[in-house]
Write an enzyme that holds these catalytic residues in place. Structure first.
Site, short mmCIF file in Angstrom:
data_model
loop_
_atom_site.label_atom_id
_atom_site.label_comp_id
_atom_site.label_asym_id
_atom_site.label_seq_id
_atom_site.Cartn_x
_atom_site.Cartn_y
_atom_site.Cartn_z
N HIS A 50 0.82 -1.22 0.00
CA HIS A 50 0.00 0.00 0.00
C HIS A 50 0.86 1.27 0.00
O HIS A 50 0.51 2.27 0.62
CB HIS A 50 -0.99 0.01 1.17
CG HIS A 50 -2.15 -0.92 0.95
ND1 HIS A 50 -3.39 -0.49 0.58
CD2 HIS A 50 -2.23 -2.27 1.01
CE1 HIS A 50 -4.20 -1.53 0.45
NE2 HIS A 50 -3.52 -2.63 0.70
N ASP A 81 2.18 2.35 -3.16
CA ASP A 81 2.18 2.94 -4.51
C ASP A 81 1.28 4.17 -4.65
O ASP A 81 1.72 5.21 -5.13
CB ASP A 81 1.89 1.89 -5.61
CG ASP A 81 0.53 1.21 -5.51
OD1 ASP A 81 -0.13 1.34 -4.45
OD2 ASP A 81 0.14 0.53 -6.49
N SER A 96 -13.72 -16.54 -22.01
CA SER A 96 -12.61 -16.67 -21.07
C SER A 96 -12.50 -18.12 -20.60
O SER A 96 -13.51 -18.81 -20.46
CB SER A 96 -12.86 -15.75 -19.87
OG SER A 96 -12.15 -16.21 -18.74
N GLY A 149 -4.02 -12.13 -5.41
CA GLY A 149 -3.20 -10.94 -5.16
C GLY A 149 -1.98 -10.89 -6.07
O GLY A 149 -0.95 -10.34 -5.72
N LEU A 150 -2.11 -11.49 -7.26
CA LEU A 150 -0.97 -11.52 -8.18
C LEU A 150 -1.20 -10.62 -9.41
O LEU A 150 -0.55 -10.79 -10.44
CB LEU A 150 -0.71 -12.96 -8.64
CG LEU A 150 -0.42 -13.94 -7.50
CD1 LEU A 150 -0.21 -15.34 -8.03
CD2 LEU A 150 0.80 -13.49 -6.71
N GLU A 163 -9.31 0.81 -14.22
CA GLU A 163 -9.67 0.12 -12.98
C GLU A 163 -10.28 1.11 -11.97
O GLU A 163 -11.26 0.80 -11.30
CB GLU A 163 -8.41 -0.54 -12.39
CG GLU A 163 -8.73 -1.38 -11.19
CD GLU A 163 -7.85 -2.61 -11.08
OE1 GLU A 163 -7.21 -3.01 -12.07
OE2 GLU A 163 -7.82 -3.17 -9.98
N ASP A 174 0.59 -2.72 -10.22
CA ASP A 174 0.33 -3.95 -10.95
C ASP A 174 0.52 -3.77 -12.45
O ASP A 174 1.18 -4.58 -13.12
CB ASP A 174 -1.11 -4.43 -10.68
CG ASP A 174 -1.41 -4.58 -9.20
OD1 ASP A 174 -0.49 -4.38 -8.39
OD2 ASP A 174 -2.56 -4.88 -8.85
N TYR A 199 -9.85 -2.47 0.55
CA TYR A 199 -8.74 -1.77 -0.11
C TYR A 199 -8.99 -0.26 -0.19
O TYR A 199 -8.14 0.55 0.21
CB TYR A 199 -8.54 -2.35 -1.52
CG TYR A 199 -7.39 -1.73 -2.26
CD1 TYR A 199 -6.11 -2.27 -2.18
CD2 TYR A 199 -7.56 -0.58 -3.04
CE1 TYR A 199 -5.05 -1.69 -2.86
CE2 TYR A 199 -6.52 0.00 -3.71
CZ TYR A 199 -5.26 -0.56 -3.62
OH TYR A 199 -4.21 0.02 -4.28
C1 GLA Z 1 -3.13 -4.04 -5.12
C2 GLA Z 1 -3.21 -2.76 -5.95
C3 GLA Z 1 -1.85 -2.10 -6.03
C4 GLA Z 1 -1.21 -1.92 -4.66
C5 GLA Z 1 -1.28 -3.20 -3.84
C6 GLA Z 1 -0.90 -3.01 -2.39
O1 GLA Z 1 -2.36 -4.98 -5.78
O2 GLA Z 1 -3.71 -3.05 -7.23
O3 GLA Z 1 -1.95 -0.87 -6.71
O4 GLA Z 1 -1.79 -0.84 -3.98
O5 GLA Z 1 -2.59 -3.76 -3.85
O6 GLA Z 1 0.43 -2.64 -2.28
#
Ligand code: GLA
Length: 397
Positions: A32, A34, A65, A121-122, A180, A192, A241
Site C-alpha cells: 500500500h 504505490d 474466457s 493478489g498476483l 480500474e 500492478d 482496499y
Molecule cells: C493491489 C493494488 C496495487 C497496490 C497493492 C498493495 O495490488 O492493485 O496498486 O496498492 O494492492 O500494495
C-alpha cells in the site's frame, strides 16, 4: 498451438490473427505504498493472461474466457457494465479509456486464457487490462501518450510491432489504472499494471510512484521465490482496499501534505493528535514501509538476502497490525514459513484481505520447503495448498 489459440478456434472456428500475453506481478516489498506516491519492489512472474484475437468489421466485441463460463458481447460504442459477466469490465474499462485517448479501433473477437490464479493478489486484473491494451495496439497500431495517441509504430519485416518504449509503458499502465479506478471502481495504484509491462528477467523492479521511474534490481543468487496461495479469495472490488486508501489520503491531508510520501516518521509523531487512530496507524505503516523498500533495495544490490528477508517479515507484521489487511490464513502461512530453516523471509503480497504470501527461500532446500508448507497448511486448516515456484520474467508483449 497455444491453449489460448485453441480456445479461440474452438469458439470462433478460425485461427486468431494476434496473440498477446501479460504476466502477473508479485509485490516483493512495499505494501500500500504505490498510491501514496511511495516506492515498491516487485517482479513479473511466469503466470500470464493471454489474449488471442481477430478483428471484426461490425463494431462488436465478443469475448470468452477460460476462467469464466459467461461469454460477453457488446458494441464498442456501448461500453456498459454487465453484472452477469463482471470479468469483462476490465476489458471494457480499457476500451473506454482508449477511446478517450482518441485511439481508433473497431470490434474484435477475443479469447482470454489465464495461467495466473485469480484473486490471489498476483495482479490478474491488471494483466487482463494490459493484455487488452496490447490487443488493440496489435490490431490498430498507435503510440500512446498520457494525453492521446500519436503516429503508429512501424512493423518490422516479419510484421511485428516494436516493443513499447518506457514512456509508452508508463502511459499504457496509467491508462489501465484509470480503467480500474473509474470503470471497475477500485482505487488501486500503478504497481500492478506498470510491473506487468516493465518486468525484466532475473530482476526485481524498484518502482518510484512519485518520479514514475522503474529501475531494475538484479535478483540472482542462491535463492528461490515461492508463492503460497492461502485459497481465501481476495476481492478488491468492494473490499477494504479503498478504505485503506481513503485513510491514507485523509492522513496526508490532515498533515497538510499532498501525499504520505512527503511525511516522515518525525513529522508523523509530532502531529499524531491531528489524526484519528486509524489514520495514524495507516500513515505509520506507509511511512515506515517506504523506508523499508529503500533499505530492501540496498540489501538486494548487496546480495544480502537474509537482511532482505527480515524486511519482508517486518512488512508483513506492519500490514497485519497497522493496516489490518491480513487474514488468519496469511498469518499462518508466514508463521509456518518462519519456522522452516530454509526461509529467509515471508510476507503477504498485494492488496491483502486474502490471497498469497511470497517466500524467499534458500535454493538448496526449496523442494523440502514446499513440501513442508503444503503438509502443515493442510494439517492446520484442512485445506490443500500447492506452493508455486516463481520464475522472474520479462514484461508483457
Ligand atoms: C493491489 C493494488 C496495487 C497496490 C497493492 C498493495 O495490488 O492493485 O496498486 O496498492 O494492492 O500494495
Amino acid at each position: 498451438m497455444l491453449e489460448v489459440q485453441k480456445l479461440f478456434k474452438g469458439k470462433f472456428f478460425h485461427t486468431p490473427t494476434h496473440v498477446v500475453q501479460a504476466p502477473g506481478r508479485v509485490e516483493l516489498l512495499g505494501n500500500h505504498t504505490d498510491y501514496n506516491d511511495g516506492v515498491v519492489l516487485s517482479f513479473a512472474v511466469d503466470k500470464y493472461v493471454q489474449i488471442a484475437s481477430s478483428p471484426r468489421i461490425d463494431g462488436r466485441v465478443e469475448l470468452i474466457s477460460s476462467a469464466f463460463p459467461e461469454s460477453e458481447k457488446f458494441f464498442i460504442s456501448e461500453l456498459n457494465k454487465n453484472p452477469a459477466a463482471p470479468w469483462a469490465n476490465y476489458v471494457k474499462g480499457v476500451l473506454q479509456r482508449l477511446r478517450k485517448h482518441n485511439v481508433h479501433f473497431s470490434g474484435f473477437n477475443a479469447a482470454v486464457y489465464g495461467s495466473l490464479p485469480m484473486g490471489a493478489g498476483l495482479g490478474s486484473s491488471a494483466a487482463l487490462e494490459v493484455a487488452t491494451a496490447l490487443t488493440v495496439r496489435e490490431m490498430h497500431p498507435h503510440s500512446l501518450t498520457d494525453t492521446g495517441s500519436t503516429v503508429p509504430p512501424k512493423r518490422d519485416r516479419r510484421g511485428r510491432l516494436r516493443p513499447l518504449k518506457p514512456a509508452e509503458r508508463l502511459a499504457t499502465a496509467r491508462l489501465c489504472q484509470a480503467a480500474e479506478n473509474h470503470f471497475v471502481g477500485v482505487k488501486s495504484g500503478l504497481l500492478d499494471q506498470l510491473s506487468s509491462l516493465s518486468g525484466k528477467k532475473f530482476h526485481a523492479m524498484l518502482i518510484d510512484c512519485q518520479r514514475f521511474s522503474v529501475d531494475p534490481v538484479p535478483m540472482i543468487g542462491e535463492i528461490c521465490l515461492v508463492l503460497c496461495d492461502s485459497g481465501v479469495k481476495h476481492a478488491l472490488v468492494g473490499g477494504g482496499y479503498n478504505e485503506i486508501r481513503e485513510q491514507c489520503e485523509a492522513a496526508a491531508k490532515a498533515l497538510g501534505q499532498k501525499t504520505l510520501r512527503l511525511v516522515d516518521s518525525k513529522m508523523l509523531a509530532a502531529n499524531k493528535a491531528k489524526l484519528t487512530p486509524r489514520q495514524y496507524a495507516c500513515a505509520y505503516h506507509v511511512t515506515r514501509e517506504i523506508q523499508r523498500v529503500f533499505y530492501g533495495e540496498q540489501a538486494l544490490q548487496a546480495d544480502e538476502f537474509a537482511l532482505f528477508g527480515e524486511y519482508m517479515y517486518q512488512s508483513h507484521e506492519s500490514s497485519r497490525d497497522h493496516l489490518q489487511n491480513s487474514t488468519p490464513e496469511l498469518d499462518l502461512l508466514v508463521e509456518l514459513a518462519r519456522e522452516h530453516p530454509a526461509t529467509l523471509g515471508a510476507r503477504m503480497t498485494g492488496g491483502g484481505f486474502g490471497g498469497a504470501t511470497i517466500n524467499l527461500v534458500k535454493r538448496g532446500a526449496v523442494e523440502v520447503f514446499m513440501e513442508y508448507m503444503a503438509l502443515h497448511y493442510e494439517k492446520r486448516t484442512g485445506h490443500k495448498m500447492k506452493p508455486m515456484l516463481c520464475q522472474v520474467v520479462d514484461g508483457a508483449k
